[in-house]
Design a protein around this motif. Structure first.
Motif, short mmCIF file in Angstrom:
data_model
loop_
_atom_site.label_atom_id
_atom_site.label_comp_id
_atom_site.label_asym_id
_atom_site.label_seq_id
_atom_site.Cartn_x
_atom_site.Cartn_y
_atom_site.Cartn_z
N CYS A 1 0.64 -1.38 -0.06
CA CYS A 1 -0.24 0.15 -0.41
C CYS A 1 0.98 1.39 0.40
CB CYS A 1 -1.11 -0.24 1.71
SG CYS A 1 -1.85 1.79 1.56
N THR A 2 1.27 2.20 -1.27
CA THR A 2 1.77 3.43 -0.76
C THR A 2 1.02 4.19 -0.20
OG1 THR A 2 1.33 3.72 -3.04
CG2 THR A 2 3.27 2.38 -3.52
N GLY A 3 -0.75 4.48 -0.14
CA GLY A 3 -0.70 6.22 -0.03
C GLY A 3 -1.94 5.34 0.78
N ALA A 4 -2.30 6.17 1.73
CA ALA A 4 -3.66 6.16 2.23
C ALA A 4 -4.67 7.69 2.28
CB ALA A 4 -4.10 5.52 3.57
N GLU A 5 -6.13 7.75 2.37
CA GLU A 5 -6.75 9.25 2.44
C GLU A 5 -7.97 8.84 2.50
OE1 GLU A 5 -8.40 11.41 -0.78
OE2 GLU A 5 -7.71 9.38 -2.16
N ALA B 1 -12.15 16.71 5.40
CA ALA B 1 -12.55 18.14 5.30
C ALA B 1 -11.50 18.08 4.77
CB ALA B 1 -13.28 18.36 6.66
N ASP B 2 -9.98 18.15 5.58
CA ASP B 2 -8.66 18.52 4.44
C ASP B 2 -7.82 17.73 3.62
OD1 ASP B 2 -8.21 20.80 6.79
OD2 ASP B 2 -7.51 18.80 7.83
N ARG B 3 -8.53 16.61 3.64
CA ARG B 3 -8.25 16.05 2.31
C ARG B 3 -6.83 15.05 1.91
NH1 ARG B 3 -12.89 13.84 0.38
NH2 ARG B 3 -14.53 14.66 0.19
N THR C 1 -14.77 5.90 5.28
CA THR C 1 -14.11 5.23 4.48
C THR C 1 -12.76 5.64 4.12
OG1 THR C 1 -16.38 5.31 3.72
CG2 THR C 1 -15.01 4.79 2.04
N VAL C 2 -12.13 5.03 3.97
CA VAL C 2 -10.69 5.12 3.80
C VAL C 2 -10.38 4.36 2.28
CG1 VAL C 2 -8.10 4.89 4.50
CG2 VAL C 2 -9.25 4.55 5.73
N ALA C 3 -9.64 5.60 1.36
CA ALA C 3 -8.92 4.42 0.16
C ALA C 3 -7.55 4.31 -0.08
CB ALA C 3 -9.36 5.90 -1.25
N TYR C 4 -7.07 3.30 -0.33
CA TYR C 4 -5.59 2.76 -0.48
C TYR C 4 -5.22 3.17 -1.66
CZ TYR C 4 -6.27 1.42 3.83
OH TYR C 4 -6.21 1.44 5.89
#
Length: 132
Positions: A4-8, A39-41, A62-65
């Motif tokens: 996983c290289t990132g999460a938001e 809110a901050d994204r 909800t988290v996206a990878y």
């Protein structure tokens, strides 16, 4: 070495915790945290050999990878998020753990079992990424 290289956070809010799991790293076993929310994204980038977990801070989250390769669950390893050696400051005294997290080994056991990545191997991989 897929990861996983990132999460938001797409909806809600989470505390995202990143742990250095690279054996031989000068920061092995250390962690940092950041709040991710709708809110901050903001997003978090995870280099090879870093682990992460999160705790929901809102009723729903909800988290996206974004991953560097196809996700292969059988190749994923975990470290117990409540391991005293890590001493992560979770925002609740008794976090609700998934069955997978509850069964994960301690940092010391994962290291002794050879489950953790090697610092130099991760650095070499990162240095060669994108090269033909």
């Amino acid at each position: 070495m897929a990861l996983c290289t990132g999460a938001e956070t797409v909806a809600g809010a989470v505390l995202d915790v990143v742990v250095d799991l690279r054996v031989g790293s000068p920061t092995f076993g250390q962690w940092e945290s950041v709040q991710l929310d709708d809110a901050d994204r903001r997003a978090v980038y995870l280099a090879e050999g870093l682990g992460h977990g999160f705790c929901a801070l809102s009723e729903r989250a909800t988290v996206a990878y974004l991953c560097s390769a196809t996700y292969r669950p059988g190749h994923e390893h975990g470290v117990h998020p409540l391991d005293a050696q890590l001493d992560i400051a979770w925002p609740t005294p008794e976090p609700l753990l998934s069955a997978k997290d509850a069964a994960a080994p301690s940092l010391a056991d994962a290291r002794a079992s050879g489950l953790l990545p090697d610092y130099d191997t991760c650095r070499t991989y990162r240095g060669s990424a994108g090269q033909a």
